[in-house]
Every structure is written in structure tokens, then in C-alpha cells.
Design an enzyme around this catalytic site. Structure first.
Site, PDB file in Angstrom:
ATOM      1  N   HIS A 130       0.817  -1.227   0.000  1.00 48.36           N
ATOM      2  CA  HIS A 130       0.000   0.000   0.000  1.00 48.36           C
ATOM      3  C   HIS A 130       0.847   1.271   0.000  1.00 48.36           C
ATOM      4  CE1 HIS A 130      -3.916   2.072   1.031  1.00 48.36           C
ATOM      5  NE2 HIS A 130      -4.335   1.051   0.290  1.00 48.36           N
ATOM      6  N   HIS A 167      -6.952  -2.827 -10.863  1.00 40.65           N
ATOM      7  CA  HIS A 167      -7.305  -2.360  -9.524  1.00 40.65           C
ATOM      8  C   HIS A 167      -8.786  -2.029  -9.512  1.00 40.65           C
ATOM      9  CE1 HIS A 167      -7.474   0.992  -6.461  1.00 40.65           C
ATOM     10  NE2 HIS A 167      -6.792   0.103  -5.780  1.00 40.65           N
TER      11      HIS A 167
END
Length: 378
Positions: free
Chosen positions: A181, A281
């Protein structure tokens, strides 16, 4: 035929839907969600309206070029998300106009379904074994979770908990992808990548922030685990140096951030030339996911599809809520089928969208701080 109206809807939990309408009343839907910045994207639509209302909705490529090149300043998450939502809506409209799925107009299908993965563990991952077992019961065979919470730029490596969480999910029969992340800076990312090497992960994602992509070569030299990157890249020009560096194995364009179905089809073709896989994504809404499935249908190097069913962000409203037929995006045996319907292949419950958007969301990601008070990456 002309575009007569472009509407935007801030729909909870954190989505931005786009509706275009032609002068004969026909419509198409897209998704321009940009988590935490929906209002900015709505502002970007003011310029797009001035440019494209009155244009022929069938001229998708020309409209895309107007949206991207029609202004002196271009690129970036806000403008490209607005273009993405408009582009998706145009493909949805055009497919409905001609009675064809979008992928049929992009070359036709190369597959019938695509493997999907679901999220477990939340932002500060916990209860991994139980969450993985629940996903297994839903038919999933792959999951993704965040690797760590916030982490200092430099600290003694203590990764036992990370390894234990991965092993807990694998113990439930899951293939695991681990999302760094962008929370780790290079010194810690190098150490964690090496520590995870023996676990046989599907991939590690965003081991460093996209703005530090030059560090990926160092990390790639330390591990054979596939490296994934791309949710914070917004055009083929952003992906070009990443592909040329040959430091990633999987790219993750977001079809609601990176210029829509048109641009992501081009990005996938670029990646194919470098033997790089695509795993779009998509922790977003149903329109974003349906656009991803149109890409999966026609891009041979798409290998895996993220979906937000039951994700920790979907408080109060889940992925399938605004569909008239939820079955079309319901996973079966860990896969999503390619929707056979026209356009993006789903039907939006317009009345529910309008009712939900009457109280628009103001979603913001949390702000985290290190023990010393400095701001941490979320």
C-alpha cells in the site's frame, strides 16, 4: 445523434457514478470514483461538459482525445478519473445503441470468465484465518490483504506477524497477494520483500509509492516474488517508464482512474509487449467492475480481477446494491463471468442511485501518524 446531458452522482459508500444521455433519451453509465476526491472530479466535469455536450456519442476516441488533449494541462488523478467515467459511460451507451457488449466492439472475447480475488483483514489486518475461511466459503481461491499498518522509514525488522497472517490465509487454502500500500519506505520494503520470499505469494503490491518507482529494481533484485504496481498511475505515459524498467511483473491500472476502458485497453496492449500481466485495480463500485470485465474479455494478458464484495470500506452499501440483476457480478467458484449484456453488461437501478445521491457521501481516508507525531502513509 448528440450528447445532451452529463450527470454525476456521489453514491455511498465512496463512489461517483456518471450518466450520459443522448438527445433521443438513450443513456449510458460509467464510474469516475476517486476515493476521497469525488468533489474534485465533479468539478472537472464542468470543463468536459463544455467540450463534449453536442458531440456524437459514437465518436468515443475523438471524445477521449478532446478530454485529454483539449486542455493545455492534462493527466493526473482528477482529470483522468473524469475522463474515465465519461469513457465508460460512452462505451455503455454505444453498446446499448448497437445491442453489443463493449468487448465485442473491442475485438471480441478471448475468455469466458476471469479469476477474482477478494479482500480480507482491513487496513490494519487482523482475524485473517476466519476471514479467509469466509472467503473460501464464498468460492474464492485467492485473497489480498494489507501487509502492515503504518511503518517508520527505518526500524528493526519485525515481520513475524506479517508472515503469520499470510500463513493463516494459506492454511485456509488461499493463494495470497500482499499489498504494501505504499506504506513502507525503501529500507523496510527491501527487508520485508526478502522475508516474504519463501511464502510463495501471488504478488507483492506497491512495495514503494509510485513516485519512487525507480526503487523497484532494487527490490526486484532481492526477491523472485512477482511485483505489482499501477493503481496510482493514470495513463499509458505513466506506465511507459515502469514497463521500460522491467522491474514489475503485474500492472494494475484502475479503469476509473486511468482514462477508462479505452486507455486501459491501450495500457494492457503495451504491457503485453513486455510480457507483463494485468490485474486491474478495483476496490470500487459495480460500474468500475463491469468495465474491468469488458477489458478482461478482450485483453489476453489480464490474469486476475480485484472486486470489492464485502470489502471493509463498503459500510452500509455493498457492491451489488445498485444493480437490477446482482447475479451478473456475483462470483461463481472464485471467478467472474464476462457479462453477456450490451454495453458494460449490467443494468443500474436509476431510482436507487438518485435516491442515494440525494445525500452525497463525503468519504475521506483516515490520517495516520507515527509515534513521533509525523504523518504516516495510509
Amino acid at each position: 445523434m448528440k450528447i445532451a446531458r452529463i450527470e454525476t452522482f456521489l453514491v455511498p459508500p465512496r463512489w461517483l457514478f456518471v450518466r450520459i444521455e443522448a438527445d433521443d433519451g438513450s443513456a449510458g453509465w460509467g464510474e469516475a470514483s476517486l476515493e476521497g476526491h469525488g468533489e474534485a472530479v465533479i468539478g472537472a466535469f464542468e470543463a468536459l461538459r463544455d467540450r463534449v455536450i453536442g458531440a456524437d456519442p459514437r465518436a468515443i476516441e475523438d471524445i477521449w482525445q478532446i478530454g485529454y488533449r483539449g486542455g493545455f494541462y492534462r493527466g493526473g488523478p482528477v482529470l483522468m478519473s473524469a475522463i474515465a467515467g465519461l469513457d465508460q459511460a460512452l462505451w455503455d451507451w454505444k453498446g446499448r445503441h448497437y445491442g453489443l457488449p463493449a468487448h465485442e466492439m473491442l475485438g471480441g472475447r478471448v475468455r469466458e470468465r476471469v479469476r477474482a480475488y477478494a479482500w480480507i483483514g482491513g487496513d490494519r489486518p487482523d482475524d485473517i484465518a476466519a476471514a479467509a475461511a469466509a472467503r473460501r466459503a464464498q468460492g474464492f481461491t485467492a485473497v489480498k490483504m494489507n501487509a502492515t499498518a503504518e511503518m517508520a522509514m527505518l526500524a528493526a525488522p519485525r515481520f513475524a506477524e506479517v508472515i503469520a497472517r499470510v500463513q493463516a490465509a494459506q492454511g485456509e487454502g488461499m493463494d495470497v497477494a500482499l499489498d504494501f500500500h505504499g506504506r513502507l519506505h525503501r529500507p523496510m520494503a527491501k527487508q520485508l520483500a526478502r522475508a516474504l520470499e519463501p511464502l510463495g505469494l501471488l504478488f507483492i503490491e506497491e512495495p514503494v509509492l509510485a513516485e519512487h518507482a525507480e526503487a523497484l529494481g532494487q527490490i526486484a533484485a532481492l526477491t523472485s516474488t512477482p511485483i505489482a504496481m499501477g493503481e496510482r498511475m493514470y495513463s499509458r505515459w505513466d506506465f511507459k517508464p515502469l514497463l521500460e524498467a522491467r522491474a514489475v511483473d503485474v500492472i494494475q491500472p484502475d479503469l476509473s482512474h486511468a482514462g477508462g476502458l479505452s486507455e486501459c485497453r491501450r495500457i494492457a496492449a503495451m504491457a503485453e509487449a513486455y510480457d507483463v500481466a494485468v490485474a486491474p485495480h478495483c476496490p470500487l463500485g459495480p460500474l468500475a467492475l463491469s468495465a474491468c470485465l469488458q477489458l478482461a474479455a478482450c485483453a489476453p494478458n489480464v490474469v486476475l480481477q480485484e472486486m470489492s464484495l464485502g470489502i471493509h470500506y463498503n459500510e452500509g452499501h455493498d457492491l451489488l446494491e445498485f444493480l437490477t440483476d446482482p447475479a451478473v457480478l456475483t462470483p461463481v467458484e472464485g471467478h467472474l463471468r464476462i457479462p453477456p449484456g450490451p454495453g458494460l453488461g449490467i443494468a443500474i437501478d436509476e431510482s436507487r442511485v438518485r435516491a442515494a445521491a440525494a445525500a452525497p457521501h463525503r468519504w475521506r481516508n483516515p490520517l495516520w501518524r507515527h509515534a513521533d507525531g509525523s504523518l504516516a502513509e495510509w
